[in-house]
Design a protein around this motif. Structure first.
Motif, PDB file in Angstrom:
ATOM      1  N   PHE A 134       0.961  -1.158   0.082  1.00 38.25           N
ATOM      2  CA  PHE A 134       0.034  -0.126   0.122  1.00 38.25           C
ATOM      3  C   PHE A 134       0.795   1.240  -0.052  1.00 38.25           C
ATOM      4  N   SER A 135       1.087   1.912  -1.296  1.00 41.89           N
ATOM      5  CA  SER A 135       1.880   2.904  -1.388  1.00 41.89           C
ATOM      6  C   SER A 135       1.042   3.783  -1.992  1.00 41.89           C
ATOM      7  N   MET A 136       0.742   5.134  -1.422  1.00 40.29           N
ATOM      8  CA  MET A 136      -0.365   6.162  -1.847  1.00 40.29           C
ATOM      9  C   MET A 136      -0.015   7.390  -1.509  1.00 40.29           C
ATOM     10  N   GLU A 137      -0.607   8.304  -2.459  1.00 42.91           N
ATOM     11  CA  GLU A 137      -0.687   9.824  -2.259  1.00 42.91           C
ATOM     12  C   GLU A 137      -2.383  10.245  -2.252  1.00 42.91           C
ATOM     13  N   TYR A 138      -2.399  11.126  -1.268  1.00 37.10           N
ATOM     14  CA  TYR A 138      -3.817  11.586  -1.059  1.00 37.10           C
ATOM     15  C   TYR A 138      -3.974  13.279  -1.119  1.00 37.10           C
ATOM     16  N   VAL A 139      -4.779  13.573  -1.725  1.00 39.24           N
ATOM     17  CA  VAL A 139      -5.054  15.164  -2.002  1.00 39.24           C
ATOM     18  C   VAL A 139      -6.265  15.346  -1.684  1.00 39.24           C
ATOM     19  N   GLY A 140      -6.680  16.592  -0.892  1.00 39.24           N
ATOM     20  CA  GLY A 140      -7.720  17.231  -0.679  1.00 39.24           C
ATOM     21  C   GLY A 140      -8.033  17.027   0.953  1.00 39.24           C
ATOM     22  N   ARG A 141      -9.558  17.112   1.229  1.00 38.55           N
ATOM     23  CA  ARG A 141     -10.022  16.819   2.606  1.00 38.55           C
ATOM     24  C   ARG A 141     -11.311  16.205   2.459  1.00 38.55           C
ATOM     25  N   LYS A 143     -22.668  15.534  -7.591  1.00 36.75           N
ATOM     26  CA  LYS A 143     -21.472  15.029  -6.718  1.00 36.75           C
ATOM     27  C   LYS A 143     -20.280  15.778  -7.171  1.00 36.75           C
ATOM     28  N   ARG A 144     -19.544  16.271  -6.042  1.00 33.34           N
ATOM     29  CA  ARG A 144     -18.522  17.234  -5.907  1.00 33.34           C
ATOM     30  C   ARG A 144     -17.211  16.363  -5.457  1.00 33.34           C
ATOM     31  N   VAL A 145     -16.342  16.475  -5.939  1.00 30.94           N
ATOM     32  CA  VAL A 145     -15.047  15.632  -5.516  1.00 30.94           C
ATOM     33  C   VAL A 145     -14.219  16.413  -4.296  1.00 30.94           C
ATOM     34  N   THR A 146     -14.213  15.827  -3.186  1.00 31.14           N
ATOM     35  CA  THR A 146     -13.385  16.689  -2.043  1.00 31.14           C
ATOM     36  C   THR A 146     -12.097  16.013  -1.869  1.00 31.14           C
ATOM     37  N   ALA A 147     -11.669  14.754  -2.151  1.00 28.31           N
ATOM     38  CA  ALA A 147     -10.282  14.346  -2.108  1.00 28.31           C
ATOM     39  C   ALA A 147     -10.239  13.101  -3.119  1.00 28.31           C
ATOM     40  N   GLY A 148      -9.131  12.799  -3.378  1.00 28.20           N
ATOM     41  CA  GLY A 148      -8.467  11.709  -4.220  1.00 28.20           C
ATOM     42  C   GLY A 148      -7.470  11.088  -3.744  1.00 28.20           C
ATOM     43  N   MET A 149      -7.132   9.734  -4.084  1.00 26.60           N
ATOM     44  CA  MET A 149      -6.227   9.100  -3.530  1.00 26.60           C
ATOM     45  C   MET A 149      -5.539   8.237  -4.685  1.00 26.60           C
ATOM     46  N   ASN A 150      -4.321   8.083  -5.022  1.00 28.54           N
ATOM     47  CA  ASN A 150      -3.736   7.489  -5.969  1.00 28.54           C
ATOM     48  C   ASN A 150      -3.034   6.075  -5.188  1.00 28.54           C
ATOM     49  N   VAL A 151      -3.165   4.860  -5.479  1.00 31.44           N
ATOM     50  CA  VAL A 151      -2.518   3.947  -4.807  1.00 31.44           C
ATOM     51  C   VAL A 151      -1.926   3.006  -5.857  1.00 31.44           C
ATOM     52  N   GLY A 152      -0.421   3.062  -5.925  1.00 29.83           N
ATOM     53  CA  GLY A 152       0.353   2.256  -6.795  1.00 29.83           C
ATOM     54  C   GLY A 152       0.245   2.668  -8.181  1.00 29.83           C
ATOM     55  N   ILE A 153      -0.483   3.900  -8.452  1.00 31.52           N
ATOM     56  CA  ILE A 153      -0.431   4.527  -9.801  1.00 31.52           C
ATOM     57  C   ILE A 153      -0.114   5.947  -9.598  1.00 31.52           C
ATOM     58  N   TRP A 154       1.168   6.284 -10.286  1.00 28.62           N
ATOM     59  CA  TRP A 154       2.005   7.302 -10.042  1.00 28.62           C
ATOM     60  C   TRP A 154       1.844   8.221 -11.477  1.00 28.62           C
ATOM     61  N   ASP A 155       2.195   9.522 -11.053  1.00 31.60           N
ATOM     62  CA  ASP A 155       2.120  10.682 -11.866  1.00 31.60           C
ATOM     63  C   ASP A 155       0.552  11.222 -12.161  1.00 31.60           C
ATOM     64  N   VAL A 156      -0.034  10.709 -11.243  1.00 36.23           N
ATOM     65  CA  VAL A 156      -1.710  11.360 -11.452  1.00 36.23           C
ATOM     66  C   VAL A 156      -2.044  12.245 -10.406  1.00 36.23           C
ATOM     67  N   ASN A 157      -1.392  12.658  -9.615  1.00 40.65           N
ATOM     68  CA  ASN A 157      -1.652  13.269  -8.199  1.00 40.65           C
ATOM     69  C   ASN A 157      -2.137  14.663  -8.767  1.00 40.65           C
ATOM     70  N   GLN A 158      -1.387  15.081  -9.531  1.00 41.99           N
ATOM     71  CA  GLN A 158      -1.736  16.580 -10.100  1.00 41.99           C
ATOM     72  C   GLN A 158      -3.186  16.757 -10.887  1.00 41.99           C
ATOM     73  N   VAL A 159      -3.461  15.522 -11.643  1.00 46.51           N
ATOM     74  CA  VAL A 159      -4.959  15.404 -12.052  1.00 46.51           C
ATOM     75  C   VAL A 159      -5.782  15.535 -10.965  1.00 46.51           C
ATOM     76  N   LEU A 160      -5.593  14.517 -10.084  1.00 43.57           N
ATOM     77  CA  LEU A 160      -6.310  14.596  -8.828  1.00 43.57           C
ATOM     78  C   LEU A 160      -6.736  15.858  -8.214  1.00 43.57           C
ATOM     79  N   ARG A 161      -5.659  16.428  -8.121  1.00 45.90           N
ATOM     80  CA  ARG A 161      -5.568  17.640  -7.205  1.00 45.90           C
ATOM     81  C   ARG A 161      -6.666  18.602  -8.023  1.00 45.90           C
ATOM     82  N   ALA A 162      -6.520  18.649  -9.589  1.00 46.91           N
ATOM     83  CA  ALA A 162      -7.469  19.497 -10.342  1.00 46.91           C
ATOM     84  C   ALA A 162      -8.867  19.103 -10.146  1.00 46.91           C
ATOM     85  N   MET A 163      -8.995  17.926  -9.836  1.00 48.60           N
ATOM     86  CA  MET A 163     -10.454  17.395  -9.679  1.00 48.60           C
ATOM     87  C   MET A 163     -11.205  18.059  -8.440  1.00 48.60           C
ATOM     88  N   VAL A 164     -10.348  18.054  -7.383  1.00 49.04           N
ATOM     89  CA  VAL A 164     -10.900  18.435  -6.233  1.00 49.04           C
ATOM     90  C   VAL A 164     -11.536  19.559  -6.357  1.00 49.04           C
TER      91      VAL A 164
END
Length: 391
Positions: A320-327, A357-378
């Protein structure tokens, strides 16, 4: 640039290091002093429960020890600030010195929470490199390590214990570890992963006392060679509070990290900072310390900057290796896309609103170089059926 000639930083962690680094990068050439209670120069704390504790890497400093002299930064280690005089703009130190300042940054961090339990003071806490070194020495093959608390630190230490072939037992008072953060499905996923790796997790357990050979709980005594307290942290606000600065769940600061005194700023774990989108937040994570240290430096120099980014954190536990963005919140719907079995997926936290439905947070697990995409979706409205694993 603000007319400053003498800046003092109290605390010598990541926020402090990034503040002094940024001050020099931005052209500040006045006196600059950093006061740290620990004997080491500034270092990053995530390694204490991750790579260093597991034995994957050696302990690392943020800057080489000679960086401070090379950049004309006076670094006082093993020294504690004892009193702050706002009217006189001075800080008293336990070595007898008094430091005047034109601007002051409080980056005093947080300390591990110690519950009001018999024997609690005897348990191991993990905050300093000295703590991590002692704990690492105790993580010998077969040693029985009991973690009081199943939050991020407790679970990371459990994973590190297993890396050393020690036994790990997690005691969690809630129904599941991290239930309020991850929601039931992902919390259960993480529990199952730990169990697969030999961690014993006991939930719904109330700890009543800590003894030399174990932990007394509501369900009986749990034997232990080592007991680790991992039940949260308390911001180090004593200096600020005694001086009369506004303090609640941290040192209260505005979006520029300025306290109730215009010469004094606060950053990192200790700061209850006004986020321009989310309101008052106190965030105890690596990314926040870096960014707030930089922001405080630039704000001191009169630049038009503000605390406008989303919270971010990461963890590494077995696969379990992840990045989380948002709240996200406990009431949010959690939608997962991808392969949970293979620990490669994206999780979205969704909140119902008048427009969908509004995105409040996103978490990428084992999938990399997508956290900025998730950040933009929040903060955006999405159709859950169209969410993907971003690959």
């Amino acid at each position: 640039m603000a007319m400053l000639s003498n800046i003092v930083v109290i605390g010598a962690g990541l926020a402090a290091a990034k503040a002094v680094e940024t001050l020099r990068e931005e052209g500040y050439d006045g006196a600059l002093t950093v006061v740290g209670a620990e004997p080491e120069p500034p270092y990053e704390r995530p390694q204490l429960s991750k790579e260093f504790l597991k034995g994957d890497t050696e302990f690392a400093l943020i800057h080489d020890a000679d960086w401070y002299a090379e950049h004309d930064v006076r670094l006082l280690t093993g020294v504690t600030a004892t009193a702050l005089d706002l009217a006189g703009a001075t800080v008293a130190l336990d070595n007898g010195d008094t430091l005047p300042y034109d601007a002051l940054l409080l980056a005093t961090g947080a300390r591990p929470r110690v519950p009001d339990l018999p024997g609690a003071e005897s348990a191991v806490r993990l905050r300093t490199v000295a703590d991590a070194r002692r704990l690492k020495e105790a993580l010998t093959p077969g040693a029985r390590v009991v973690l009081v608390g199943g939050g991020w630190i407790g679970l990371e230490v459990a994973a590190a214990a297993r890396a050393h072939d020690a036994q790990a037992v997690v005691l969690e008072v809630a129904e599941l570890p991290l239930l309020n953060v991850l929601g039931p499905d992902l919390a259960r996923y993480l529990v199952d992963l730990h169990i697969q790796h030999g961690v014993e997790i006991r939930t719904g357990v109330r700890v009543e006392a800590i003894e030399p050979d174990g932990v007394v709980t509501s369900e009986g005594k749990v034997a232990a060679d080592v007991v680790v307290l991992a039940v949260g942290a308390v911001p180090e606000v004593g200096l600020a509070e005694a001086a009369g600065l506004r303090v609640s769940q941290g040192i209260e600061v505005d979006e520029h990290l300025r306290t109730s005194d215009p010469k004094v700023y606060a950053a990192g774990d200790v700061a209850l900072a006004t986020n321009t989108v989310l309101g008052p937040l106190r965030v105890e994570h690596w990314d926040n310390a870096i960014k707030q240290g930089r922001l405080a430096a630039r704000a001191m120099l009169g630049q038009d900057v503000a605390y406008d980014w989303l919270p971010y954190f990461y963890t590494d536990q077995f696969e379990f290796s992840m990045e989380y963005v948002g709240r996200g919140s406990a009431s949010d719907e959690v939608v997962v896309r991808g392969d949970q079995g293979g620990s490669q997926f994206i999780a979205y936290w969704l909140q119902d609103g008048p427009d969908g439905k509004r995105v409040t947070a996103g978490m990428n697990v084992g999938i990399w170089d997508v956290n900025q995409v998730l950040r933009a979706m929040v903060g955006t409205v999405v159709d859950p059926d169209e969410l993907t694993d971003l690959r």
